[in-house]
Design a protein around this motif. Sequence first.
Motif, PDB file in Angstrom:
ATOM      1  N   TYR A 228       0.865  -1.184   0.000  1.00 54.71           N
ATOM      2  CA  TYR A 228       0.000   0.000   0.000  1.00 54.71           C
ATOM      3  C   TYR A 228       0.899   1.230   0.000  1.00 54.71           C
ATOM      4  O   TYR A 228       1.807   1.343   0.821  1.00 54.71           O
ATOM      5  N   SER A 229       0.660   2.133  -0.922  1.00 52.98           N
ATOM      6  CA  SER A 229       1.549   3.293  -1.066  1.00 52.98           C
ATOM      7  C   SER A 229       1.198   4.412  -0.099  1.00 52.98           C
ATOM      8  O   SER A 229       2.020   5.271   0.186  1.00 52.98           O
ATOM      9  N   ALA A 230      -0.026   4.434   0.335  1.00 51.18           N
ATOM     10  CA  ALA A 230      -0.442   5.451   1.311  1.00 51.18           C
ATOM     11  C   ALA A 230      -1.545   4.848   2.171  1.00 51.18           C
ATOM     12  O   ALA A 230      -2.171   3.852   1.793  1.00 51.18           O
ATOM     13  N   ILE A 231      -1.762   5.477   3.352  1.00 55.04           N
ATOM     14  CA  ILE A 231      -2.759   4.960   4.294  1.00 55.04           C
ATOM     15  C   ILE A 231      -3.615   6.114   4.791  1.00 55.04           C
ATOM     16  O   ILE A 231      -3.100   7.195   5.102  1.00 55.04           O
ATOM     17  N   PHE A 232      -4.917   5.880   4.873  1.00 54.40           N
ATOM     18  CA  PHE A 232      -5.804   6.841   5.520  1.00 54.40           C
ATOM     19  C   PHE A 232      -6.313   6.230   6.824  1.00 54.40           C
ATOM     20  O   PHE A 232      -6.803   5.107   6.834  1.00 54.40           O
ATOM     21  N   VAL A 233      -6.185   6.966   7.921  1.00 51.31           N
ATOM     22  CA  VAL A 233      -6.650   6.492   9.221  1.00 51.31           C
ATOM     23  C   VAL A 233      -7.940   7.220   9.604  1.00 51.31           C
ATOM     24  O   VAL A 233      -7.946   8.445   9.769  1.00 51.31           O
ATOM     25  N   GLY A 234      -9.009   6.454   9.716  1.00 51.82           N
ATOM     26  CA  GLY A 234     -10.300   7.052  10.116  1.00 51.82           C
ATOM     27  C   GLY A 234     -10.915   6.212  11.208  1.00 51.82           C
ATOM     28  O   GLY A 234     -11.969   5.615  11.054  1.00 51.82           O
ATOM     29  N   THR A 235     -10.211   6.156  12.349  1.00 55.75           N
ATOM     30  CA  THR A 235     -10.580   5.194  13.387  1.00 55.75           C
ATOM     31  C   THR A 235     -11.599   5.727  14.401  1.00 55.75           C
ATOM     32  O   THR A 235     -12.024   4.987  15.280  1.00 55.75           O
ATOM     33  N   GLY A 236     -11.982   6.984  14.261  1.00 61.45           N
ATOM     34  CA  GLY A 236     -13.110   7.470  15.059  1.00 61.45           C
ATOM     35  C   GLY A 236     -12.836   7.702  16.530  1.00 61.45           C
ATOM     36  O   GLY A 236     -11.733   7.511  17.042  1.00 61.45           O
ATOM     37  N   ALA A 237     -13.890   8.134  17.216  1.00 54.19           N
ATOM     38  CA  ALA A 237     -13.812   8.390  18.660  1.00 54.19           C
ATOM     39  C   ALA A 237     -14.746   7.417  19.345  1.00 54.19           C
ATOM     40  O   ALA A 237     -15.920   7.685  19.507  1.00 54.19           O
ATOM     41  N   GLY A 238     -14.204   6.284  19.736  1.00 55.82           N
ATOM     42  CA  GLY A 238     -15.080   5.249  20.291  1.00 55.82           C
ATOM     43  C   GLY A 238     -14.723   4.801  21.689  1.00 55.82           C
ATOM     44  O   GLY A 238     -15.212   3.789  22.176  1.00 55.82           O
ATOM     45  N   LEU A 239     -13.871   5.578  22.364  1.00 55.06           N
ATOM     46  CA  LEU A 239     -13.483   5.183  23.725  1.00 55.06           C
ATOM     47  C   LEU A 239     -14.450   5.821  24.719  1.00 55.06           C
ATOM     48  O   LEU A 239     -14.514   7.038  24.832  1.00 55.06           O
ATOM     49  N   PRO A 240     -15.218   4.991  25.434  1.00 58.68           N
ATOM     50  CA  PRO A 240     -16.244   5.571  26.295  1.00 58.68           C
ATOM     51  C   PRO A 240     -15.668   6.296  27.506  1.00 58.68           C
ATOM     52  O   PRO A 240     -14.699   5.851  28.112  1.00 58.68           O
ATOM     53  N   LYS A 241     -16.294   7.432  27.854  1.00 55.63           N
ATOM     54  CA  LYS A 241     -15.887   8.147  29.075  1.00 55.63           C
ATOM     55  C   LYS A 241     -16.774   7.688  30.218  1.00 55.63           C
ATOM     56  O   LYS A 241     -17.967   7.440  30.021  1.00 55.63           O
ATOM     57  N   PHE A 242     -16.214   7.619  31.386  1.00 55.50           N
ATOM     58  CA  PHE A 242     -16.995   7.295  32.575  1.00 55.50           C
ATOM     59  C   PHE A 242     -16.953   8.480  33.529  1.00 55.50           C
ATOM     60  O   PHE A 242     -16.201   9.432  33.324  1.00 55.50           O
ATOM     61  N   LEU A 243     -17.783   8.407  34.595  1.00 55.93           N
ATOM     62  CA  LEU A 243     -17.876   9.540  35.517  1.00 55.93           C
ATOM     63  C   LEU A 243     -16.794   9.532  36.585  1.00 55.93           C
ATOM     64  O   LEU A 243     -16.503  10.547  37.204  1.00 55.93           O
ATOM     65  N   ASN A 244     -16.214   8.313  36.815  1.00 57.71           N
ATOM     66  CA  ASN A 244     -15.258   8.147  37.915  1.00 57.71           C
ATOM     67  C   ASN A 244     -15.841   8.521  39.263  1.00 57.71           C
ATOM     68  O   ASN A 244     -15.266   9.291  40.026  1.00 57.71           O
ATOM     69  N   ILE A 245     -17.012   7.968  39.534  1.00 58.89           N
ATOM     70  CA  ILE A 245     -17.624   8.155  40.855  1.00 58.89           C
ATOM     71  C   ILE A 245     -17.834   6.771  41.470  1.00 58.89           C
ATOM     72  O   ILE A 245     -17.844   5.773  40.745  1.00 58.89           O
ATOM     73  N   PRO A 246     -18.025   6.696  42.793  1.00 53.97           N
ATOM     74  CA  PRO A 246     -18.126   5.379  43.436  1.00 53.97           C
ATOM     75  C   PRO A 246     -19.301   4.552  42.900  1.00 53.97           C
ATOM     76  O   PRO A 246     -20.361   5.092  42.582  1.00 53.97           O
ATOM     77  N   GLY A 247     -19.052   3.257  42.801  1.00 57.66           N
ATOM     78  CA  GLY A 247     -20.110   2.327  42.406  1.00 57.66           C
ATOM     79  C   GLY A 247     -20.301   2.185  40.905  1.00 57.66           C
ATOM     80  O   GLY A 247     -21.216   1.517  40.446  1.00 57.66           O
ATOM     81  N   GLU A 248     -19.411   2.788  40.132  1.00 57.85           N
ATOM     82  CA  GLU A 248     -19.626   2.794  38.684  1.00 57.85           C
ATOM     83  C   GLU A 248     -19.488   1.408  38.029  1.00 57.85           C
ATOM     84  O   GLU A 248     -20.024   1.182  36.949  1.00 57.85           O
ATOM     85  N   ASN A 249     -18.781   0.493  38.699  1.00 59.10           N
ATOM     86  CA  ASN A 249     -18.630  -0.845  38.121  1.00 59.10           C
ATOM     87  C   ASN A 249     -19.659  -1.840  38.650  1.00 59.10           C
ATOM     88  O   ASN A 249     -19.505  -3.048  38.475  1.00 59.10           O
ATOM     89  N   LEU A 250     -20.707  -1.339  39.295  1.00 62.18           N
ATOM     90  CA  LEU A 250     -21.796  -2.232  39.690  1.00 62.18           C
ATOM     91  C   LEU A 250     -22.421  -2.846  38.438  1.00 62.18           C
ATOM     92  O   LEU A 250     -22.309  -2.292  37.341  1.00 62.18           O
ATOM     93  N   ASN A 251     -23.097  -3.978  38.624  1.00 60.15           N
ATOM     94  CA  ASN A 251     -23.756  -4.610  37.478  1.00 60.15           C
ATOM     95  C   ASN A 251     -24.892  -3.742  36.959  1.00 60.15           C
ATOM     96  O   ASN A 251     -25.522  -3.000  37.707  1.00 60.15           O
ATOM     97  N   ASN A 252     -25.138  -3.888  35.664  1.00 55.92           N
ATOM     98  CA  ASN A 252     -26.219  -3.179  34.970  1.00 55.92           C
ATOM     99  C   ASN A 252     -25.953  -1.683  34.814  1.00 55.92           C
ATOM    100  O   ASN A 252     -26.876  -0.902  34.660  1.00 55.92           O
ATOM    101  N   ILE A 253     -24.678  -1.310  34.850  1.00 53.70           N
ATOM    102  CA  ILE A 253     -24.298   0.054  34.475  1.00 53.70           C
ATOM    103  C   ILE A 253     -23.501  -0.049  33.179  1.00 53.70           C
ATOM    104  O   ILE A 253     -22.483  -0.740  33.124  1.00 53.70           O
TER     105      ILE A 253
END
Lengths: 465, 274
Positions: A228-253
Amino acid sequence: MSKKILPKRVDMPEQRPKERVKNFEEVALGYSETQALKEASRCLQCAKPRCVKGCPVRINIPGFIKCILNHDFKTAIKIIKKSNYLPAICGRVCPQELQCEKNCVLGRKYEPVAIGRLERFVADYNRSREYKVKKKVKLNGKKVAIVGSGPSGLTAAAYLASYGYKVTIFEALHEPGGVLVYGIPEFRLPKEIVRKEIEYIKNLGVEIKLDVLVGKTLSLKELFEMGYSAIFVGTGAGLPKFLNIPGENLNNIYSGNEFLFRINLMKSYKFPEYDTPIKIGKKLAVIGGGNVAIDCARCAVRMGAEVSLIYRRTEKEMPARSEEIEHAKDEGIKIFELVSPIKFIGDEKGNVKKIMCVKMKLGERDISGRRKPEVIEGSEFTIDIDTVVIAIGQSPNPLLLETTPELRVTNAGTIIVDENGETSIRGVFAGGDIVTGTATVIQAIGAGKKAAYAIHQYLREVGDV
Amino acid sequence: MYKVVANSELAPGYKLVKIHAPLVAAKIQPGQFFVLRIDEKGERIPMSIFEFDRKRGYIETVVHEVGKTTKKLASLEVGDGIMNIIGPLGKPSEIRRYGHVVCICREGTVGAIHPIARSLKRAGNKVTIIVGARSKEYVFLLDKLKKISDEVIVATDDGSMGRKGYAVSALRDFLKSNKVDLILSIGPTLLMKTASKIAKEHGAKAISSLGAIMLDGTGMCGACRVTVGGETKFACVHGPEFDGYKVDFDELKRRQKMYVEEEKIALKEYERLL
Ligand SMILES: Cc1cc2nc3c(=O)[nH]c(=O)nc-3n(C[C@H](O)[C@H](O)[C@H](O)COP(=O)(O)OP(=O)(O)OC[C@H]3O[C@@H](n4cnc5c(N)ncnc54)[C@H](O)[C@@H]3O)c2cc1C
Ligand SMILES: Cc1cc2nc3c(=O)[nH]c(=O)nc-3n(C[C@H](O)[C@H](O)[C@H](O)COP(=O)(O)OP(=O)(O)OC[C@H]3O[C@@H](n4cnc5c(N)ncnc54)[C@H](O)[C@@H]3O)c2cc1C
Ligand code: SF4
Ligand code: SF4
Ligand code: FES
């Protein structure tokens, strides 16, 4: 001008709220031919059309509208596809009120021409008639690789193919389309339509290789080694942000991404016919106020939950499109304004049961011009829920960047490019959300188009073509 | 389509499945995994590698039939296709010279531990493998393990092979007379939690490979989040191996049970349709 202008645009038929909350079918039903002709007749065919300036890819708007008036829908689609390979998509999801339609002269006195709806009509009309362009492009013998099959990657691929390159898209997921397939729900953008638009691009000679995570399965260096002589990168913004507050890893969140990924890509709403499960519960809260939050809330309503949207500013400040906020309210979604979660509380099994929140008030304006929410001391209260979706934004996908340290990035994790879209690695170009941060479909399309042209120039310069 | 090229039974409920997946085979390192989706309606599930053949493009994985997808996978015949396979995913194991390493696993997780133990051995470590199982019937691939390690200790719950009792009891006894530098555990969460605790008491490092529920496997969803040293990490990109001292195993165990009701429904439907 002697012509009498119709002050109001032609309404687009919609599924009624009571019915649509029971299905995932499209809410907005599109214009009939008669409706399209009537709406098209409102356009003044301006000699210096301001609408075109509002469209990031500069579609010849009066040009295609005139074709509609002449019943020449084939030429209409040809005109549109010169500037945009994904019209059925943009006609549906572009924030037109901020772009083309915002600039329409009619808008000064009356309602602007419904450009998006007309674009959608032309695309749908031709798609249902299996209209195909048979373009014979002579291959120039050079190959270009595209990383990611979102709107930016698809567009770059389509243009490069039309210039004569052999183009391969490498996509990590099992279906091409990026956010168009895993993020935006079926009832706003049917996946069949995305599939057809991608089919069209494949017909231009573009090959799509799924299940390839560039950075892991193959590196950029290896892509060059593969010819490939050239490359285009279009990988998007798909990393989810979290709130970083207590209990965020409880089930069903869930993160908004996970929630939509399960529903849209994995079809969890059809579980157990489809294998991937999802938890909805009876009472579901979505945290956030953007497009993603509204999409999550509207999905949850359709799966039978009582849905609340928790937002720390007021409805006025919500970044989501006002049309979508209205849709959400019509569907029975409750909006809690000026509320911010501070803690999640679970039961003995670790399932989330309550959200502890505080009330907010709006203070001084911040750099974005919006008034900054401030906590009202002592205003804690709890809301009973059994599922939570955190939809407070996404960051750029970091994986390729982490495995390619030569690629220069900003502190925010977006790729640094020059005015042509070229990155710090020679021959590697980038565009879309990975460069701008979360933006819009049409901006990603614009970036893909620009990069395709720049890649063409670059390969001519280095004497490769 | 990724073709199944071999499928053999190891024990009741365990299969060794060999798949043609050249891009994964070319790159995968011990400790990494891949994600597969069998068909159009299938879910994406993570699987580890038992063996890979870079030249011929094969990967082999030990399948433990626990639910619908693993049962479907186990039922595939030679020539059948798997719709999607993506990998390698996750970080490779940190292979270096630790000294004496104990690798501890149970039944099917011998698959995942095999290539890691082999690389650790090649890197100059003394490698002891402790395998736990319900009974003799569930001890398999033992010859392969013996070939790549210094010693293999078997413990069965019923005493039908090796010593009687759990693998972690065997580990405790082993440590009475041996100085160990690293305890690497892959298996049920309780096994890993206990093994890590024992490692700490003994002053050895602990590494565990976490079986978090995953979806995309590429860092885009957060389904696989685990708490390590008080911080949230995504098991699919930051792991799957983490410092066993720091992992919140109780949270992991809880999160693994998130879909038990749905899993029962899916399995019942599957078996009804068979
Ligand atoms: C829920 C939601 C609703 C939205 N609604 C709207 C709307 O109504 N209107 C609007 O205009 N915009 C909307 N947006 C924003 C819009 O979708 C994005 O701006 C646009 O999709 C960005 O396009 P892109 O090509 O940059 O990347 P994406 O669409 O994000 O696609 C990136 C692709 O790259 C793949 N990828 C990532 N890393 C790798 C790798 N290392 N190797 C291989 N492949 C990789 C991903 O799997 C993905 O398929 C919405 C976004 C979301 C999340
Ligand atoms: C990094 C990693 C490597 C793994 N390697 C192997 C392997 O080599 N061989 C093997 O047999 N199994 C392996 N697993 C476990 C395997 O992914 C699960 O057993 C499988 O997903 C279960 O799917 P099911 O439909 O058969 O069962 P289900 O009935 O759906 O689930 C049974 C149990 O498996 C777990 N599980 C369910 N869905 C997922 C998921 N999407 N991701 C992870 N765990 C899930 C849950 O704890 C659940 O209770 C690995 C898991 C991880 C995270
Ligand atoms: S692509 Fe979007 S901005 Fe451009 S004309 Fe169409 S709807 Fe308007
Ligand atoms: S500005 Fe409005 S009226 Fe003028 S050409 Fe564009 S759409 Fe038509
Ligand atoms: S599985 Fe989605 S982020 Fe790890």
